[in-house]
Design an enzyme around this catalytic site. Structure first.
Site, PDB file in Angstrom:
ATOM      1  N   ALA A   1     -40.276 -12.078   2.125  1.00  0.00           N
ATOM      2  CA  ALA A   1     -39.307 -12.393   1.243  1.00  0.00           C
ATOM      3  C   ALA A   1     -39.370 -11.302  -0.088  1.00  0.00           C
ATOM      4  O   ALA A   1     -40.120 -12.159  -0.653  1.00  0.00           O
ATOM      5  CB  ALA A   1     -39.029 -13.391   1.556  1.00  0.00           C
TER       6      ALA A   1
ATOM      7  N   ASN B   1       0.468  20.738  11.030  1.00  0.00           N
ATOM      8  CA  ASN B   1       0.848  21.099  10.581  1.00  0.00           C
ATOM      9  C   ASN B   1       0.180  20.307   8.873  1.00  0.00           C
ATOM     10  O   ASN B   1       0.436  20.524   7.979  1.00  0.00           O
ATOM     11  CB  ASN B   1       1.645  21.941  10.713  1.00  0.00           C
ATOM     12  CG  ASN B   1       1.943  22.361  11.429  1.00  0.00           C
ATOM     13  OD1 ASN B   1       1.292  23.386  11.894  1.00  0.00           O
ATOM     14  ND2 ASN B   1       2.764  23.123  12.326  1.00  0.00           N
TER      15      ASN B   1
ATOM     16  N   ARG C   1       1.047  23.173   4.580  1.00  0.00           N
ATOM     17  CA  ARG C   1       1.401  21.783   4.519  1.00  0.00           C
ATOM     18  C   ARG C   1       0.661  20.674   4.559  1.00  0.00           C
ATOM     19  O   ARG C   1       0.786  19.643   4.379  1.00  0.00           O
ATOM     20  CB  ARG C   1       2.929  21.573   5.616  1.00  0.00           C
ATOM     21  CG  ARG C   1       3.454  22.625   5.782  1.00  0.00           C
ATOM     22  CD  ARG C   1       4.186  22.505   7.138  1.00  0.00           C
ATOM     23  NE  ARG C   1       3.542  24.180   8.139  1.00  0.00           N
ATOM     24  CZ  ARG C   1       3.762  24.543   9.469  1.00  0.00           C
ATOM     25  NH1 ARG C   1       4.653  23.912   9.571  1.00  0.00           N
ATOM     26  NH2 ARG C   1       3.465  25.155  10.106  1.00  0.00           N
TER      27      ARG C   1
ATOM     28  N   ALA D   1      -6.995  31.976  10.663  1.00  0.00           N
ATOM     29  CA  ALA D   1      -7.119  32.392   9.173  1.00  0.00           C
ATOM     30  C   ALA D   1      -5.843  32.080   8.252  1.00  0.00           C
ATOM     31  O   ALA D   1      -5.739  32.048   7.088  1.00  0.00           O
ATOM     32  CB  ALA D   1      -6.113  34.381   9.703  1.00  0.00           C
TER      33      ALA D   1
ATOM     34  N   ALA E   1     -48.440 -14.190  -2.373  1.00  0.00           N
ATOM     35  CA  ALA E   1     -47.050 -14.406  -2.919  1.00  0.00           C
ATOM     36  C   ALA E   1     -46.649 -13.804  -4.159  1.00  0.00           C
ATOM     37  O   ALA E   1     -47.935 -14.662  -5.281  1.00  0.00           O
ATOM     38  CB  ALA E   1     -46.340 -15.787  -2.447  1.00  0.00           C
TER      39      ALA E   1
ATOM     40  N   GLY F   1       7.940  25.976  18.087  1.00  0.00           N
ATOM     41  CA  GLY F   1       9.178  26.674  18.530  1.00  0.00           C
ATOM     42  C   GLY F   1       9.648  26.609  19.998  1.00  0.00           C
ATOM     43  O   GLY F   1       8.943  25.923  20.702  1.00  0.00           O
TER      44      GLY F   1
ATOM     45  N   GLN G   1      -8.361  38.215   8.660  1.00  0.00           N
ATOM     46  CA  GLN G   1      -6.820  38.719   8.644  1.00  0.00           C
ATOM     47  C   GLN G   1      -7.200  39.146   7.040  1.00  0.00           C
ATOM     48  O   GLN G   1      -6.717  37.679   6.331  1.00  0.00           O
ATOM     49  CB  GLN G   1      -5.337  38.448   8.897  1.00  0.00           C
ATOM     50  CG  GLN G   1      -4.934  38.281   9.096  1.00  0.00           C
ATOM     51  CD  GLN G   1      -3.229  37.416   9.554  1.00  0.00           C
ATOM     52  OE1 GLN G   1      -3.977  35.922   9.502  1.00  0.00           O
ATOM     53  NE2 GLN G   1      -2.388  37.580   9.588  1.00  0.00           N
TER      54      GLN G   1
END
Ligand code: UD1
Ligand code: CA
Length: 452
Positions: free
Chosen positions: A379, A227, A15, A10, A422, A139, A72
């Site tokens: 071509a 992050n 960053r 959520a 051609a 952490g 959330q």
């Protein structure tokens, strides 16, 4: 025992400095949350929930129909995010695995091991940890004198000594349902970031005397979180190499892994050679014994066996067996190249079919055309498919021969076996087997130089 997986997705990802929700940033062509989901799906959990918030509608669109989403509304932290799933999981009779949507390198085998360890130890919580040379941003795992886990300290709240800890929390956990939601609801947000930290639940469990177990990973790369965009590039590089390694083990030659880019989900058959500067993107599928590159970009395209594509761009197209494309061709969406076809130098094809054995070897634009088998397009031939307002079709029958520098003004049809001279500008249909000649006659003035 039953298993539910909850993916927290959520957050805005401040960053990243982006308008796109963080978990939708792509790694090897797929949103980060897609990678996490595919690792989770491989485990076959009974339920998968994704907590969405920032850019929720966009995230919902990519997660798939087997996934429940929970909103959330305000992003008040990872504990608050998990708490949003309480209504759905309070009575869930099993374990709850929690992951973050921004760790796309996690493997399903690791998740399976995590669940197994959680169950065999009978823990209330099991958390994945790893040692990083540079733990910045993660952490830290706090341990007691006997090495037991005491809790997790977020970097912003850590003391100097705690910051020196190199063992980090991966953000991937397995919980028993027991006290989880009750403990989550009791957390406070009195920390540096004013957020409800899911990591605090670990300390609370320890305080209550519940068993908390760690699952230390040897390969720290699996838990790298994204992050910011430097981490996005780091993770992209690891995932890219992982995909190439798998292809090589499956029998694909990758001449220079450093310059070869293959999206997750792309398939490549055995004995195919990928040359440098090759990009295989989206839902692309390549057959066996192909030579792709150097310098090829194929997006959402399907390629048969023994095909060669060099220095070319191929978008949403099909190339059947034994055909050759390039150098310097551009196949735009809706092109179908049949078997043994040659699309050569400086040729652009759009929304057209080229039948088996046909050749468009040089300097052409073929748009909105249906070309039969064994046709030779000279071509410089151009389909004039656009009158300034509408696109019109061109049909060239089986075995027709189109001379060089012909303009086919659509809508127009050249019958099977017909020949176009051609330099002609063809505005009317050429019947089967006929010669279409549409150019001014040449006049030679004899002795002209001498007279002057
Ligand atoms: C988190 C962990 C940290 C761990 C790291 C691993 C916490 C408090 N910290 O930190 O210990 O080392 O992951 O990568 O959990 N999210 C929500 N709602 C929110 C906030 C976040 O759904 O209100 C989601 C994000 O979209 C993201 C995930 O949770 O997918 C992690 O959030 P993020 O802000 O990246 O946490 P980190 O600071 O990386
Ligand atoms: Ca993160």
């Amino acid at each position: 025992m039953a298993l539910a997986a909850v993916i927290l997705a959520a957050g805005k990802g401040k960053r990243m400095k982006s308008r796109l929700p963080k978990v939708l940033h792509r790694v090897c062509g797929r949103p980060m949350v897609w990678h996490v989901l595919s690792a989770v799906r491989a485990l076959g959990p009974d339920r998968i929930l994704v907590v969405v918030g920032h850019g929720g509608d966009e995230v919902r669109r990519v997660v798939g129909e087997d996934v429940e989403t929970v909103l959330q509304e305000e992003q008040l932290g990872t504990a608050h995010a998990l708490l949003q799933a309480e209504g759905r999981l309070r009575d869930f009779p099993g374990d709850i695995m929690v992951l973050c949507g921004d760790t796309p390198l996690i493997r399903s085998t690791t998740l399976a091991d995590l669940v197994a360890r959680h169950r065999s130890t009978g823990a209330a919580a099991t958390l994945v940890t790893a040692r990083l040379d540079d733990p910045t941003g993660y952490g830290r795992v706090l341990r007691g004198p006997a090495g037991e886990v005491l809790g997790i300290r977020e970097e912003k709240d850590a003391t100097g000594i705690e910051r020196d800890i190199r063992e980090v929390n991966a953000g991937i956990y397995c919980f028993g349902t027991g006290e989880l939601f009750e403990l989550l609801a009791g957390l406070t947000a009195d920390n540096e970031q004013g957020e409800f930290y899911l990591t605090d639940v670990v300390g609370r469990m320890v305080e209550r005397g519940l068993v908390v177990v760690d699952y230390p990973l040897q390969d720290y790369r699996e838990i790298l979180g994204v992050n910011d965009r430097r981490q996005l590039a780091l993770v992209e590089g690891i995932m890219r190499r992982r995909i190439l390694d798998r292809l090589m083990l499956e029998g694909v030659t990758v001449m220079d892994p450093g310059t070869t880019y293959v999206d997750a989900g792309v398939r490549v058959g055995g004995d195919t050679v990928l040359y440098p500067f090759t990009f295989l993107e989206g839902e692309t599928e390549i057959g066996c014994e192909c030579h792709i590159g150097p310098g090829a970009r194929l997006v959402d395209s399907k390629v048969g066996d023994r095909v060669t594509v060099q220095y070319s761009v191929v978008l949403e197209s099909v190339i059947e067996e034994a055909s050759q494309v390039g150098p310097f061709a551009h196949l735009r969406p809706g092109t179908h190249v049949g078997r043994r076809v040659r699309v050569g130098n400086f040729v652009e094809v759009k929304k057209s079919r080229l039948g088996e054995g046909s050749k468009v070897p040089h300097l052409s634009y073929i748009g909105d055309a249906t070309v039969g088998g064994e046709v030779n397009v000279g071509a410089g031939t151009i389909t004039c498919n656009f009158d300034g307002r509408h696109k019109w079709p061109t049909v060239i029958g089986e075995g027709a021969f189109i001379g060089s520098n012909v303009s086919l003004v659509a809508p127009v049809e050249v019958g099977p076996g017909a020949t176009v001279a051609a330099g002609s500008t063809i505005t009317r249909d050429v019947p089967p087997g006929a010669l279409g000649l549409a150019r001014s006659r040449q006049t030679n003035i004899l002795g002209w130089k001498k007279k002057r």
